[in-house]
Design a protein around this motif. Structure first.
Motif, short mmCIF file in Angstrom:
data_model
loop_
_atom_site.label_atom_id
_atom_site.label_comp_id
_atom_site.label_asym_id
_atom_site.label_seq_id
_atom_site.Cartn_x
_atom_site.Cartn_y
_atom_site.Cartn_z
N ASP A 11 -27.10 -31.54 -36.48
CA ASP A 11 -27.51 -31.46 -35.04
C ASP A 11 -26.23 -31.35 -34.27
OD1 ASP A 11 -30.27 -31.59 -35.45
OD2 ASP A 11 -30.18 -33.78 -36.03
N VAL A 12 -25.71 -30.65 -33.98
CA VAL A 12 -24.50 -30.48 -33.14
C VAL A 12 -24.78 -30.65 -31.60
CG1 VAL A 12 -22.48 -28.79 -32.59
CG2 VAL A 12 -23.67 -28.43 -34.85
N LEU A 13 -23.62 -31.50 -31.25
CA LEU A 13 -23.76 -32.01 -30.01
C LEU A 13 -22.98 -31.27 -28.84
CD1 LEU A 13 -23.41 -35.97 -30.46
CD2 LEU A 13 -25.64 -34.48 -30.15
N GLU A 14 -22.05 -30.80 -29.58
CA GLU A 14 -20.98 -29.84 -28.71
C GLU A 14 -20.31 -28.82 -29.71
OE1 GLU A 14 -18.09 -31.64 -26.10
OE2 GLU A 14 -19.60 -33.37 -25.79
N LEU A 15 -20.12 -27.64 -29.42
CA LEU A 15 -19.65 -26.58 -30.17
C LEU A 15 -18.30 -25.91 -29.33
CD1 LEU A 15 -19.50 -24.82 -32.57
CD2 LEU A 15 -20.75 -23.39 -31.81
N HIS A 16 -17.00 -26.07 -29.70
CA HIS A 16 -15.92 -25.76 -29.13
C HIS A 16 -15.35 -25.03 -30.13
CE1 HIS A 16 -16.78 -28.21 -25.49
NE2 HIS A 16 -17.08 -29.00 -26.22
N ALA A 17 -15.98 -24.14 -30.70
CA ALA A 17 -15.16 -23.30 -31.94
C ALA A 17 -16.11 -22.18 -32.10
CB ALA A 17 -15.17 -23.87 -33.21
N ASP A 18 -15.23 -21.08 -32.59
CA ASP A 18 -15.94 -19.67 -32.87
C ASP A 18 -16.81 -19.80 -34.15
OD1 ASP A 18 -16.73 -17.04 -33.51
OD2 ASP A 18 -14.92 -16.27 -33.76
N PRO A 19 -18.23 -19.80 -34.31
CA PRO A 19 -19.11 -19.79 -35.25
C PRO A 19 -18.88 -19.24 -36.31
CG PRO A 19 -20.34 -19.66 -33.27
CD PRO A 19 -18.86 -19.42 -32.85
N GLU A 20 -18.11 -17.71 -36.29
CA GLU A 20 -17.72 -16.89 -37.18
C GLU A 20 -16.30 -17.27 -37.74
OE1 GLU A 20 -19.68 -14.37 -38.19
OE2 GLU A 20 -21.05 -14.89 -36.89
N LEU A 21 -15.71 -18.51 -37.55
CA LEU A 21 -14.55 -18.84 -38.05
C LEU A 21 -14.70 -19.08 -39.58
CD1 LEU A 21 -11.56 -19.85 -37.40
CD2 LEU A 21 -12.70 -22.15 -37.26
N VAL A 40 -13.04 -33.16 -41.39
CA VAL A 40 -14.04 -34.06 -40.93
C VAL A 40 -13.38 -35.74 -40.75
CG1 VAL A 40 -16.52 -35.10 -41.36
CG2 VAL A 40 -15.72 -33.13 -42.40
N ALA A 41 -13.53 -35.96 -39.38
CA ALA A 41 -12.91 -37.37 -39.11
C ALA A 41 -13.86 -38.17 -39.08
CB ALA A 41 -12.45 -37.16 -37.41
N VAL A 42 -13.72 -38.96 -40.10
CA VAL A 42 -14.87 -40.15 -40.42
C VAL A 42 -14.41 -41.36 -40.20
CG1 VAL A 42 -16.11 -41.16 -42.63
CG2 VAL A 42 -15.55 -38.53 -42.54
N THR A 43 -15.25 -42.10 -39.41
CA THR A 43 -15.04 -43.27 -39.02
C THR A 43 -15.62 -44.24 -40.27
OG1 THR A 43 -15.68 -42.86 -36.61
CG2 THR A 43 -15.69 -45.06 -37.20
N GLY A 44 -14.52 -45.26 -40.65
CA GLY A 44 -14.60 -45.99 -41.68
C GLY A 44 -14.41 -47.48 -41.10
N PHE A 45 -14.81 -48.42 -42.03
CA PHE A 45 -14.64 -49.84 -41.70
C PHE A 45 -13.26 -50.27 -41.47
CE2 PHE A 45 -18.37 -49.89 -44.61
CZ PHE A 45 -19.24 -50.24 -43.66
N ILE A 74 -7.24 -27.52 -30.59
CA ILE A 74 -7.79 -26.97 -31.95
C ILE A 74 -9.28 -26.91 -31.82
CG2 ILE A 74 -8.16 -29.29 -32.90
CD1 ILE A 74 -7.60 -28.05 -35.56
N PRO A 75 -9.78 -25.98 -32.24
CA PRO A 75 -11.47 -25.91 -32.36
C PRO A 75 -12.05 -26.88 -32.93
CG PRO A 75 -10.38 -23.71 -33.14
CD PRO A 75 -9.28 -24.71 -33.11
N TYR A 76 -12.88 -27.55 -32.38
CA TYR A 76 -13.77 -28.55 -32.87
C TYR A 76 -15.29 -28.44 -32.65
CZ TYR A 76 -13.69 -30.59 -27.92
OH TYR A 76 -14.20 -30.53 -26.82
N VAL A 77 -16.05 -29.46 -33.22
CA VAL A 77 -17.37 -29.70 -33.34
C VAL A 77 -17.52 -31.18 -33.13
CG1 VAL A 77 -19.55 -28.91 -34.34
CG2 VAL A 77 -17.53 -27.56 -34.82
N VAL A 78 -18.57 -31.42 -32.32
CA VAL A 78 -19.04 -32.75 -32.09
C VAL A 78 -20.25 -33.08 -32.62
CG1 VAL A 78 -19.37 -34.74 -30.41
CG2 VAL A 78 -17.48 -33.03 -29.98
N ALA A 79 -20.38 -33.97 -33.38
CA ALA A 79 -21.73 -34.58 -34.13
C ALA A 79 -21.85 -36.16 -33.78
CB ALA A 79 -21.70 -34.34 -35.60
N GLY A 80 -22.99 -36.42 -34.36
CA GLY A 80 -23.28 -37.91 -33.74
C GLY A 80 -22.75 -38.85 -34.82
N SER A 81 -22.73 -38.53 -35.87
CA SER A 81 -22.24 -39.22 -37.17
C SER A 81 -21.49 -38.52 -37.98
CB SER A 81 -23.41 -39.96 -37.88
OG SER A 81 -22.88 -40.63 -39.17
#
Length: 260
Positions: A11-21, A40-45, A74-81
């Motif tokens: 469930d992509v919230l924002e797409l700031h990248a070429d899908p064909e990348l 993937v910038a994972v949020t950890g403890f 840099i191209p980026y994609v925003v997701a909820g989690s």
């Protein structure tokens, strides 16, 4: 693989990248990121993966999957989690290997390891199946032992292990699933096969067949569950059934014996 193929289950919230990348791999550790990979910038403890985006960019990441816009250009994609996203893109990267095998998960406070080894032996002896095992002590592909550092690996390593198991001919996978792993979405994208509503006779016959003992009685108790929240993981325990088996006098089960 194209970026759009990896993002398909998200469930992509924002797409700031070429899908064909073109993406050459997936990384969530900036120290091991390689050119062309999706970081993937994972949020950890203990640490926030967003802090390491500059390092990933420096190492040649092609795009970033994150929960908020990065400062780097840099191209980026925003997701909820990003934790859940990591599980989804990892499964897509390896071709959804878990969907090609029968998956059995064992969770609980105590006894997970014993049950997984017992089930592995039963499947091998009764079905002649090649079984993969993932657990606290070790991972196994058939008889081959693989070192493990945690009960349930991170989702990327988990999907990679599934792919190796499938490639090696495994038809079944039995794994310990810790509650910690569930909260951290490591087991997302795994369709576990669930066996439920066994009759008293079926329980009796199974125990007698497997352990060569005589069962006196079987009592099945229904436990009506309630909605509970474990961190960000939600699950409904409803119509939980427990079977209590009473053996005839003088009978005993030795769980250390080989099941034939």
């Amino acid at each position: 693989m194209k970026l759009k193929e990896l993002l398909a289950p998200l469930d992509v919230l924002e797409l700031h990248a070429d899908p064909e990348l073109d993406i050459t791999g997936i990384s969530y550790d900036s120290r091991t990121t390689k050119p062309g990979e999706l970081f993937v910038a994972v949020t950890g403890f203990a640490a926030d993966g967003h802090k390491f985006i500059p390092k990933a960019v420096e190492r040649g990441a092609a795009a970033i999957l994150c929960e908020r816009a990065p400062e780097a250009d840099i191209p980026y994609v925003v997701a909820g989690s990003t934790r859940r996203a990591l599980a989804l893109v990892s499964a897509a990267w390896f071709g959804h290997p878990a969907d090609k095998m029968t998956m059995l998960g064992v969770t609980g406070t105590n006894g997970k390891t014993t049950i997984t080894y017992l089930l592995k032996t039963v499947l091998e002896k009764t079905l002649g199946a090649k079984v993969g095992l993932i657990g606290t002590i070790q991972n196994m592909i058939g008889d081959t032992v693989i070192h493990t550092e945690r009960t349930t690996p991170e989702s990327f390593e988990l999907q990679k292990l599934f792919a190796e198991m499938y490639a090696a001919g495994c038809t079944h996978v039995i794994m310990e699933v810790s509650s910690h792993a569930l909260v951290l979405h490591r087991a997302d994208q795994i369709a576990f096969r669930v066996v439920k509503d066994a009759t008293k006779k079926e329980v009796k016959d199974a125990v007698e067949l497997l352990f060569k003992v005589q069962v006196e009685s079987v009592q099945v108790i229904n436990l009506k569950g309630k909605q509970k929240r474990f961190g960000r993981f939600e699950g409904r325990r409803s119509d939980v059934r427990k079977a209590y088996v009473c053996l005839k006098p003088g009978q005993d089960i030795n769980f250390a014996q080989e099941v034939k």
